[in-house]
Design a protein around this motif. Structure first.
Motif, PDB file in Angstrom:
ATOM      1  N   ALA A  50       0.824  -1.209   0.000  1.00  0.00           N
ATOM      2  CA  ALA A  50       0.000   0.000   0.000  1.00  0.00           C
ATOM      3  C   ALA A  50       0.856   1.257   0.000  1.00  0.00           C
ATOM      4  O   ALA A  50       0.519   2.256  -0.650  1.00  0.00           O
ATOM      5  N   ARG A  51       1.975   1.217   0.706  1.00  0.00           N
ATOM      6  CA  ARG A  51       2.858   2.386   0.739  1.00  0.00           C
ATOM      7  C   ARG A  51       3.475   2.638  -0.635  1.00  0.00           C
ATOM      8  O   ARG A  51       3.574   3.786  -1.087  1.00  0.00           O
ATOM      9  N   LEU A  52       3.887   1.575  -1.315  1.00  0.00           N
ATOM     10  CA  LEU A  52       4.443   1.732  -2.657  1.00  0.00           C
ATOM     11  C   LEU A  52       3.405   2.305  -3.613  1.00  0.00           C
ATOM     12  O   LEU A  52       3.704   3.182  -4.427  1.00  0.00           O
ATOM     13  N   ILE A  53       2.169   1.811  -3.508  1.00  0.00           N
ATOM     14  CA  ILE A  53       1.096   2.344  -4.348  1.00  0.00           C
ATOM     15  C   ILE A  53       0.873   3.822  -4.053  1.00  0.00           C
ATOM     16  O   ILE A  53       0.686   4.638  -4.961  1.00  0.00           O
ATOM     17  N   GLY A  54       0.910   4.169  -2.766  1.00  0.00           N
ATOM     18  CA  GLY A  54       0.669   5.545  -2.368  1.00  0.00           C
ATOM     19  C   GLY A  54       1.672   6.530  -2.949  1.00  0.00           C
ATOM     20  O   GLY A  54       1.339   7.702  -3.159  1.00  0.00           O
ATOM     21  N   LEU A  55       2.889   6.070  -3.233  1.00  0.00           N
ATOM     22  CA  LEU A  55       3.890   6.961  -3.830  1.00  0.00           C
ATOM     23  C   LEU A  55       3.447   7.471  -5.198  1.00  0.00           C
ATOM     24  O   LEU A  55       3.794   8.579  -5.603  1.00  0.00           O
ATOM     25  N   GLU A  70      -7.530   6.842   4.199  1.00  0.00           N
ATOM     26  CA  GLU A  70      -7.612   7.149   2.773  1.00  0.00           C
ATOM     27  C   GLU A  70      -7.725   5.857   1.962  1.00  0.00           C
ATOM     28  O   GLU A  70      -7.138   4.836   2.318  1.00  0.00           O
ATOM     29  N   ASP A  71      -8.494   5.926   0.865  1.00  0.00           N
ATOM     30  CA  ASP A  71      -8.582   4.775  -0.028  1.00  0.00           C
ATOM     31  C   ASP A  71      -7.213   4.486  -0.631  1.00  0.00           C
ATOM     32  O   ASP A  71      -6.540   5.393  -1.130  1.00  0.00           O
ATOM     33  N   ILE A  72      -6.806   3.215  -0.595  1.00  0.00           N
ATOM     34  CA  ILE A  72      -5.556   2.839  -1.258  1.00  0.00           C
ATOM     35  C   ILE A  72      -5.721   2.988  -2.766  1.00  0.00           C
ATOM     36  O   ILE A  72      -4.846   3.522  -3.454  1.00  0.00           O
ATOM     37  N   LEU A  73      -6.853   2.522  -3.282  1.00  0.00           N
ATOM     38  CA  LEU A  73      -7.202   2.685  -4.693  1.00  0.00           C
ATOM     39  C   LEU A  73      -8.489   3.489  -4.791  1.00  0.00           C
ATOM     40  O   LEU A  73      -9.445   3.242  -4.045  1.00  0.00           O
ATOM     41  N   LYS A  74      -8.529   4.428  -5.702  1.00  0.00           N
ATOM     42  CA  LYS A  74      -9.742   5.195  -5.932  1.00  0.00           C
ATOM     43  C   LYS A  74     -10.745   4.342  -6.713  1.00  0.00           C
ATOM     44  O   LYS A  74     -10.424   3.279  -7.245  1.00  0.00           O
ATOM     45  N   ARG A  75     -11.973   4.849  -6.805  1.00  0.00           N
ATOM     46  CA  ARG A  75     -13.042   4.046  -7.417  1.00  0.00           C
ATOM     47  C   ARG A  75     -12.793   3.749  -8.889  1.00  0.00           C
ATOM     48  O   ARG A  75     -13.258   2.724  -9.401  1.00  0.00           O
ATOM     49  N   ASP A  76     -12.057   4.626  -9.599  1.00  0.00           N
ATOM     50  CA  ASP A  76     -11.783   4.383 -11.020  1.00  0.00           C
ATOM     51  C   ASP A  76     -10.422   3.737 -11.238  1.00  0.00           C
ATOM     52  O   ASP A  76      -9.911   3.711 -12.348  1.00  0.00           O
ATOM     53  N   GLN A  77      -9.827   3.201 -10.169  1.00  0.00           N
ATOM     54  CA  GLN A  77      -8.521   2.565 -10.271  1.00  0.00           C
ATOM     55  C   GLN A  77      -8.564   1.058 -10.027  1.00  0.00           C
ATOM     56  O   GLN A  77      -7.527   0.406 -10.103  1.00  0.00           O
ATOM     57  N   ALA A  78      -9.723   0.519  -9.732  1.00  0.00           N
ATOM     58  CA  ALA A  78      -9.866  -0.918  -9.464  1.00  0.00           C
ATOM     59  C   ALA A  78     -10.599  -1.595 -10.617  1.00  0.00           C
ATOM     60  O   ALA A  78     -11.653  -1.125 -11.063  1.00  0.00           O
ATOM     61  N   TRP A  79     -10.025  -2.694 -11.087  1.00  0.00           N
ATOM     62  CA  TRP A  79     -10.596  -3.481 -12.175  1.00  0.00           C
ATOM     63  C   TRP A  79     -10.631  -4.947 -11.765  1.00  0.00           C
ATOM     64  O   TRP A  79      -9.878  -5.382 -10.893  1.00  0.00           O
ATOM     65  N   PHE A  80     -11.526  -5.701 -12.429  1.00  0.00           N
ATOM     66  CA  PHE A  80     -11.684  -7.119 -12.108  1.00  0.00           C
ATOM     67  C   PHE A  80     -11.681  -7.940 -13.395  1.00  0.00           C
ATOM     68  O   PHE A  80     -12.065  -7.442 -14.466  1.00  0.00           O
ATOM     69  N   VAL A  81     -11.245  -9.183 -13.275  1.00  0.00           N
ATOM     70  CA  VAL A  81     -11.349 -10.125 -14.390  1.00  0.00           C
ATOM     71  C   VAL A  81     -12.097 -11.365 -13.920  1.00  0.00           C
ATOM     72  O   VAL A  81     -11.960 -11.798 -12.772  1.00  0.00           O
ATOM     73  N   GLU A  82     -12.888 -11.905 -14.820  1.00  0.00           N
ATOM     74  CA  GLU A  82     -13.605 -13.153 -14.583  1.00  0.00           C
ATOM     75  C   GLU A  82     -13.474 -14.028 -15.818  1.00  0.00           C
ATOM     76  O   GLU A  82     -13.342 -13.524 -16.935  1.00  0.00           O
ATOM     77  N   LYS A  83     -13.536 -15.334 -15.602  1.00  0.00           N
ATOM     78  CA  LYS A  83     -13.518 -16.269 -16.720  1.00  0.00           C
ATOM     79  C   LYS A  83     -14.833 -17.054 -16.703  1.00  0.00           C
ATOM     80  O   LYS A  83     -15.240 -17.577 -15.662  1.00  0.00           O
ATOM     81  N   ASP A  84     -15.510 -17.121 -17.873  1.00  0.00           N
ATOM     82  CA  ASP A  84     -16.800 -17.803 -17.915  1.00  0.00           C
ATOM     83  C   ASP A  84     -16.631 -19.305 -18.147  1.00  0.00           C
ATOM     84  O   ASP A  84     -15.503 -19.821 -18.156  1.00  0.00           O
ATOM     85  N   GLN A  85     -17.743 -20.003 -18.326  1.00  0.00           N
ATOM     86  CA  GLN A  85     -17.687 -21.463 -18.461  1.00  0.00           C
ATOM     87  C   GLN A  85     -17.010 -21.922 -19.739  1.00  0.00           C
ATOM     88  O   GLN A  85     -16.655 -23.088 -19.883  1.00  0.00           O
ATOM     89  N   TYR A  86     -16.799 -21.002 -20.689  1.00  0.00           N
ATOM     90  CA  TYR A  86     -16.124 -21.340 -21.943  1.00  0.00           C
ATOM     91  C   TYR A  86     -14.647 -20.937 -21.925  1.00  0.00           C
ATOM     92  O   TYR A  86     -13.972 -20.985 -22.950  1.00  0.00           O
TER      93      TYR A  86
END
Length: 442
Positions: free
Chosen positions: A326-331, A360-376
């Motif tokens: 978190a400290r490295l990200i904060g830089l 303070e938020d470590i990541l802001k709301r527009d800085q977090a992303w997710f990945v998912e893999k479906d059944q295919y």
């Protein structure tokens, strides 16, 4: 500065996915900045969901831009990694596209490749916001933009093999309009892989640089590793010196060198730890994996902060405590420590990075992303911002609760399988024991 990256038909990424780094919430901008792209992006998801494939796709694009003219064999085709779980994907191109902001000018560059050749490639710039085509390519035919000297580009076109990117050769042929994009891939985009391990050489150089770059020492102290100072000293490496350095397990290579070449001087890195009687110097190889990982990684983080650019890290939390990560990200979030607007893109399993530190938020709301893999087996990439989260909501808890997806689903059959296997193993062991002590019929 990277504004967005799009990719299709690469490993588990079947259909086009876009990582968009342009800000969504003005109120979430780091204080005192007008950056056109967010300084940090974290990508989260279950194991084997495609996080590393996203990183690999950007790395593949960079490798093609920088070295396709060196690596490609004439008529050798193109090495790529299309989606394997759909036969149709094998016959379709793989696509890679970036939007960049370089010295205040926006550029869009992209290409498509199949197993044989580059099928399409283009580069556009937007000085003063108006599109200017620099070149476009379909197959072997390259069309210069209106601002380009067609004679010079025709020469580059004549020596561009079908499996080589036109940009790779044009930028190296003193076509200055193309250099900003090429130079970004070659010098401003950097990667750190997942399995860095104990890279003794990099950690050693970090200690050498600690005098010239005191922020390395400050980061080590802030990490609460008990480190007070560090440095290098000259040692005469005879057998006694080797034993002081390595203990009883001296590498056989060094013993052979000593026998062949005699004693020699080396530089010994040391790290000073707090002790009851003062600071005690310890050998670098005696440090923990976490300390060595920090010494290996810190110089690269600090270098990109000094120079600017985009640093891509797969599994940023490997060997590091979440608070230190978190400290490295904060830089990167603070304009005082990130005066050049450097960017950090990372993947992680660590849900605590979606939480807060010191209020303070470590990541802001527009800085977090997710990945998912479906059944295919197809990867989907999406942003936290798509859920329109409130600024005050507990995003770490909601993520772990499955509200955003991107978490593994492990049903009861997993526990049942382990329990059954455990019971079966016990029965097998008992049967084997009985066979050893009970006589059998002749």
């Amino acid at each position: 500065m990277l504004l967005s990256f799009r990719v299709a038909n690469h490993r588990s990424i079947r259909h086009e996915q876009q990582l968009n780094l342009q800000p969504v919430y003005d109120s979430d901008r780091p204080e005192g900045t007008q950056w056109r792209a967010v300084p940090v992006v974290g990508v989260f998801g279950a194991n084997a969901s495609g996080k590393s494939n996203l990183v690999n796709a950007l790395q593949y694009m960079a490798r093609m831009v920088v070295s396709s003219h060196r690596d490609a064999e004439p008529d050798g085709g193109v090495e790529r990694s299309p989606f394997l779980l759909d036969e149709a994907a094998q016959d379709e191109p793989s696509w890679y596209i970036v939007d960049l902001l370089l010295a205040g000018v926006r550029y869009t560059y992209g290409f498509g490749v199949d197993d044989d050749r580059v099928v399409e490639e283009w580069l556009d710039s937007y000085p003063k916001g108006k599109k200017k085509e620099l070149f476009s390519r379909v197959g072997d035919e390259v069309k210069p933009g209106a601002s380009q000297q067609s004679g010079q580009l025709a020469l580059v076109e004549s020596i561009t093999e079908p499996n080589v990117l036109f940009l790779s050769l044009a930028a190296r042929s003193k076509q200055q309009d193309f250099r900003p994009v090429y130079d970004w891939f070659a010098h401003r985009l950097q990667f750190r892989g997942t399995h860095t391990g104990r890279n003794y050489g990099i950690a050693m150089r970090a200690l050498e640089d600690a005098g010239r770059h005191p922020e390395i020492m400050e980061l080590l102290k802030a990490a609460d590793l008990g480190i007070e100072e560090c440095g290098m000293e000259r040692l005469l490496m005879d057998e006694a010196g080797l034993r002081r350095q390595f203990g009883p397990r001296i590498p056989s290579r060094l013993l052979r060198e000593l026998e062949d070449e005699g004693p020699r001087e080396i530089m010994r890195p040391w790290v000073g730890h707090r002790g009851r009687s003062g600071v005690v110097q310890m050998n670098l190889h005696d440090e923990s994996a976490g300390t060595q990982a920090l010494l290996e990684q810190a110089p690269r983080f600090l270098a990109v902060l000094r120079r600017g650019g985009t640093f891509v890290v797969d599994e940023i939390d490997a060997s590091l405590h979440p608070l230190l990560t978190a400290r490295l990200i904060g830089l990167f979030q603070d304009s005082r420590t990130n005066p050049e607007g450097a960017q950090l893109i990372f993947t992680s399993h660590d849900a605590s990075l979606l939480g807060r530190r010191d209020g303070e938020d470590i990541l802001k709301r527009d800085q977090a992303w997710f990945v998912e893999k479906d059944q295919y087996g197809e990867t989907t990439l999406y942003s936290l911002a798509e859920f329109k989260p409130r600024k005050e909501e507990n995003r770490e808890r909601r993520y772990l609760g499955g509200s955003y997806g991107g978490v593994p689903f492990i049903d009861e059959s997993f526990a049942d399988a382990v329990a059954k296997r455990g019971g079966g193993a016990g029965q097998d062991a008992e049967a084997e024991r009985q066979a050893q002590v009970e006589p059998t019929e002749p």
